[in-house]
Scaffold this motif. Structure first.
Motif, PDB file in Angstrom:
ATOM      1  N   ILE A   3       0.834  -1.204   0.000  1.00  0.00           N
ATOM      2  CA  ILE A   3       0.000   0.000   0.000  1.00  0.00           C
ATOM      3  C   ILE A   3       0.870   1.255   0.000  1.00  0.00           C
ATOM      4  CG2 ILE A   3      -1.542   1.374   1.476  1.00  0.00           C
ATOM      5  CD1 ILE A   3      -3.064  -1.171   2.064  1.00  0.00           C
TER       6      ILE A   3
ATOM      7  N   ARG B 208       2.167   2.007  -3.390  1.00  0.00           N
ATOM      8  CA  ARG B 208       1.111   2.576  -4.243  1.00  0.00           C
ATOM      9  C   ARG B 208       0.863   4.038  -3.877  1.00  0.00           C
ATOM     10  NH1 ARG B 208      -2.257  -1.911  -6.786  1.00  0.00           N
ATOM     11  NH2 ARG B 208      -2.926  -0.170  -8.023  1.00  0.00           N
ATOM     12  N   ILE B 209       0.815   4.335  -2.575  1.00  0.00           N
ATOM     13  CA  ILE B 209       0.579   5.719  -2.123  1.00  0.00           C
ATOM     14  C   ILE B 209       1.683   6.627  -2.652  1.00  0.00           C
ATOM     15  CG2 ILE B 209       0.610   7.242  -0.094  1.00  0.00           C
ATOM     16  CD1 ILE B 209      -0.798   5.016   1.494  1.00  0.00           C
TER      17      ILE B 209
ATOM     18  N   ALA C 185       1.607   7.115  -6.441  1.00  0.00           N
ATOM     19  CA  ALA C 185       0.509   7.995  -6.871  1.00  0.00           C
ATOM     20  C   ALA C 185       0.847   9.454  -6.558  1.00  0.00           C
ATOM     21  CB  ALA C 185      -0.784   7.591  -6.168  1.00  0.00           C
ATOM     22  N   GLN C 186       1.497   9.689  -5.414  1.00  0.00           N
ATOM     23  CA  GLN C 186       1.898  11.050  -5.053  1.00  0.00           C
ATOM     24  C   GLN C 186       2.921  11.591  -6.065  1.00  0.00           C
ATOM     25  OE1 GLN C 186       3.332  10.555  -1.063  1.00  0.00           O
ATOM     26  NE2 GLN C 186       1.290  10.558  -0.166  1.00  0.00           N
TER      27      GLN C 186
ATOM     28  N   GLU D  82       3.379  10.779  -9.079  1.00  0.00           N
ATOM     29  CA  GLU D  82       2.795  10.964 -10.403  1.00  0.00           C
ATOM     30  C   GLU D  82       2.364  12.419 -10.625  1.00  0.00           C
ATOM     31  OE1 GLU D  82      -0.495   8.387 -11.144  1.00  0.00           O
ATOM     32  OE2 GLU D  82      -0.427   8.693 -13.307  1.00  0.00           O
ATOM     33  N   SER D  83       1.917  13.061  -9.524  1.00  0.00           N
ATOM     34  CA  SER D  83       1.375  14.405  -9.712  1.00  0.00           C
ATOM     35  C   SER D  83       2.425  15.511  -9.556  1.00  0.00           C
ATOM     36  CB  SER D  83       0.205  14.636  -8.744  1.00  0.00           C
ATOM     37  OG  SER D  83       0.646  14.452  -7.432  1.00  0.00           O
TER      38      SER D  83
ATOM     39  N   PRO E  37      -0.895  14.830  -2.081  1.00  0.00           N
ATOM     40  CA  PRO E  37      -1.222  15.614  -3.253  1.00  0.00           C
ATOM     41  C   PRO E  37      -2.694  15.526  -3.625  1.00  0.00           C
ATOM     42  CG  PRO E  37      -0.193  13.596  -3.927  1.00  0.00           C
ATOM     43  CD  PRO E  37      -0.240  13.578  -2.440  1.00  0.00           C
TER      44      PRO E  37
ATOM     45  N   TYR F 172      -4.160   9.116   0.230  1.00  0.00           N
ATOM     46  CA  TYR F 172      -4.924   8.517  -0.865  1.00  0.00           C
ATOM     47  C   TYR F 172      -4.283   7.192  -1.273  1.00  0.00           C
ATOM     48  CZ  TYR F 172      -6.516   7.747  -5.648  1.00  0.00           C
ATOM     49  OH  TYR F 172      -7.006   7.186  -6.791  1.00  0.00           O
TER      50      TYR F 172
END
Lengths: 161, 161
Positions: free
Chosen positions: A63, A66-67, A70-71, A73-74, B17, B39
């Protein structure tokens, strides 16, 4: 002389051919209370809780990865691409090995690994809903037991008719 | 017009984010509080807690089978042999499928399956130490994080010297 009192704490104590040898509580007024939990064989020195915690530990690493990804990515596409590439070639099955390998890949990967360690700790302690886990697991066992019995009854009553 | 206030509940909110879209609490004095959990992508409609509960469900079935088989060993050798034989030819990976198959094997096997359903429910609700699971998992993440960082530091300081 001590007096020994057995207090059954489970409504299923009739299932108990062997006493549970894991937990003994010795009260200071010299009475020994034996915890009548069901005997679970095959865990040796470990406990089912330790085994489950071990699995959850790897799950929290999964997890956290993944967190963090994803962070990234932005706001850090380069690091996101590096982590995604690393994920393609390294298994997340053993979370600690994954982090150890990531740390040794490059100084930039090391920074990512340290963030994953921090996030998995924060997730485990702050975000993961432990009460919800217990509630969901209890509901699941009830629902699935009912479904299994209902399916069987429907199936066999159909055969009889 | 509503006023919207964001209250960070996690000390790791600087990692965020994207807002966590799972929990929104609307107070009756018309202020919306957003829950600032990290998230977690990729779980769709389900939650990490539901996924973990699903794994624990199969784990509880595995434990219930071990409990029942150990009980049978001491007072019903015939049933013990039957369940052991069934275990040799059927996977316990999907607990519900195992129980469904066991139910349909023979009337005697059905009785065993019903007992396994009862034991997994009792184990989940009465015997499994949920608080201990949380404590062990939190300790594990701390211990393993420390060990990973210590090993790395030892390894690299050795290289430098």
């Amino acid at each position: 002389m001590e007096s020994s009192t057995l207090i059954p704490v489970s409504p299923f104590s009739f299932f108990l051919p062997k006493p549970h040898n894991r937990t003994w509580i010795r009260r200071n007024y010299s009475t020994t209370i034996q915890c009548n939990k069901m005997y679970v064989p095959g865990f040796g020195e470990a406990s089912p809780e330790a085994k489950a915690a071990n699995h959850l530990h790897d799950f929290f690493t999964y997890i956290a990865v993944r967190i963090v990804n994803a962070q990234l990515e932005s706001y850090n596409r380069e690091a996101h691409a590096e982590l995604t590439e690393f994920l393609d070639t390294h298994s997340l099955k053993d979370g600690d090995k994954f982090c150890a390998d990531l740390m040794r890949e490059s100084p930039r990967h090391k920074t990512l690994a340290l963030r994953i360690l921090e996030v998995r700790s924060a997730y485990c302690k702050n975000d993961f809903e432990w009460d919800n886990l217990k509630r969901l697991a209890s509901k699941m066992v009830d629902d699935h037991n009912t479904r299994l019995m209902r399916d069987y009854v429907l199936e066999t009553s159909h055969e009889e008719s």
